[in-house]
Enzyme design. Structure first.
Site, PDB file in Angstrom:
ATOM      1  N   GLY A 162       8.007   3.900   6.410  1.00 37.79           N
ATOM      2  CA  GLY A 162       7.209   2.867   5.765  1.00 37.79           C
ATOM      3  C   GLY A 162       7.057   1.579   6.549  1.00 37.79           C
ATOM      4  N   ASP A 186      13.173  -2.712  -2.844  1.00 33.79           N
ATOM      5  CA  ASP A 186      12.889  -2.290  -4.214  1.00 33.79           C
ATOM      6  C   ASP A 186      14.210  -2.301  -4.991  1.00 33.79           C
ATOM      7  OD1 ASP A 186      11.935  -1.063  -6.514  1.00 33.79           O
ATOM      8  OD2 ASP A 186      10.744   0.418  -5.459  1.00 33.79           O
ATOM      9  N   LYS A 198      10.305  -6.684  -4.172  1.00 30.58           N
ATOM     10  CA  LYS A 198       9.831  -6.372  -5.517  1.00 30.58           C
ATOM     11  C   LYS A 198      10.674  -7.068  -6.567  1.00 30.58           C
ATOM     12  CE  LYS A 198       7.466  -1.944  -5.485  1.00 30.58           C
ATOM     13  NZ  LYS A 198       7.500  -0.585  -6.054  1.00 30.58           N
ATOM     14  N   PHE A 211       3.828   0.345  -8.449  1.00 28.62           N
ATOM     15  CA  PHE A 211       3.870   1.272  -7.313  1.00 28.62           C
ATOM     16  C   PHE A 211       2.794   0.859  -6.318  1.00 28.62           C
ATOM     17  CE2 PHE A 211       3.842   4.820  -4.594  1.00 28.62           C
ATOM     18  CZ  PHE A 211       5.151   5.270  -4.626  1.00 28.62           C
ATOM     19  N   VAL A 212       3.242   0.363  -5.161  1.00 28.00           N
ATOM     20  CA  VAL A 212       2.296  -0.174  -4.185  1.00 28.00           C
ATOM     21  C   VAL A 212       2.171   0.755  -2.982  1.00 28.00           C
ATOM     22  CG1 VAL A 212       2.483  -2.583  -4.868  1.00 28.00           C
ATOM     23  CG2 VAL A 212       4.119  -1.672  -3.225  1.00 28.00           C
ATOM     24  N   ASP A 252       3.611   4.533   1.207  1.00 24.33           N
ATOM     25  CA  ASP A 252       2.934   5.778   0.834  1.00 24.33           C
ATOM     26  C   ASP A 252       3.124   6.143  -0.632  1.00 24.33           C
ATOM     27  OD1 ASP A 252       5.753   6.502   1.021  1.00 24.33           O
ATOM     28  OD2 ASP A 252       5.071   8.579   0.969  1.00 24.33           O
TER      29      ASP A 252
END
Ligand code: PRP
Length: 182
Positions: free
Chosen positions: A47, A106, A134, A155-156, A162
């Site tokens: 990511g 997160d 987040k 959910f980004v 992804d």
């Protein structure tokens, strides 16, 4: 980019221009903070690859890049709570000024595991640059020296992030349409 990639996105949170501006600012801050230091930037695949690529080009210092791969999410949208190191850095950490470049904080489980692991190898310093932090309950306490944006608990996707390995190549960050995960 095909239109169908956009169709999965409900709304844009951070545009390409906003991301570029903020990453440039973060790079300038890091440049000022690490002047004269032996800097090793460690990115977390997959990511953070795009954030890393842009961030290091905004840092006007000699530096080294290295990569780790860990897994916390699998193919779904919620954290499994399990962090596995799939690929380790190849550089020595001891005595280096290490900066972890991560795309999103997160639950914090990934960074907690990485920070603990790299700290145990005797770096001269260890800091975290997270593009997104987040706003989630019970997030692990991680001292992030650099944070790009505070992000709502949604959910980004995009700019490296992804859903089931898709959307990483979107140039912006957006919220995934809920029906895409059903
Ligand atoms: C995502 C993201 C972070 C991590 C953050 O990675 O890229 O590394 O989860 O979540 P946490 O704070 O709850 O631990 P993922 O495991 O989905 O792999 P990827 O980087 O290959 O997308």
């Amino acid at each position: 980019m095909s239109t169908c990639e956009h169709e999965g996105v409900e709304r844009i949170l951070f545009t390409q221009e906003e991301l570029a501006r903020r990453v440039t600012e973060m790079g300038a801050q890091i440049t000022a903070d690490y002047a004269g230091k032996d800097l090793l930037v460690v990115s977390v695949l997959r990511g953070a690859a795009i954030f890393m690529a842009d961030l290091v080009r905004a840092i006007e210092l000699p530096l080294e890049m290295d990569f780790m791969a860990v897994s916390s999410y699998g193919a779904g949208t919620t954290s499994s709570g399990v962090v596995r190191i799939l690929k380790d850095v190849t550089s020595s950490i001891e005595g280096r000024h290490v900066l972890i470049a991560e795309d999103v904080l997160d639950s914090g489980l990934t960074l907690r595991a990485l920070v603990d692991e790299l700290a145990s190898r005797g770096p001269a310093s260890l800091a975290v640059a997270a593009l997104l932090r987040k706003d989630v309950p019970n997030q692990a306490e991680i001292a992030c020296r650099y944070v790009g944006f505070e992000c709502p608990d949604e959910f980004v996707v995009g700019y490296g992030l992804d859903y089931a390995e898709r959307y990483r190549n979107l140039p912006f960050i957006g919220v995934l349409r809920q029906d895409m995960t059903e």
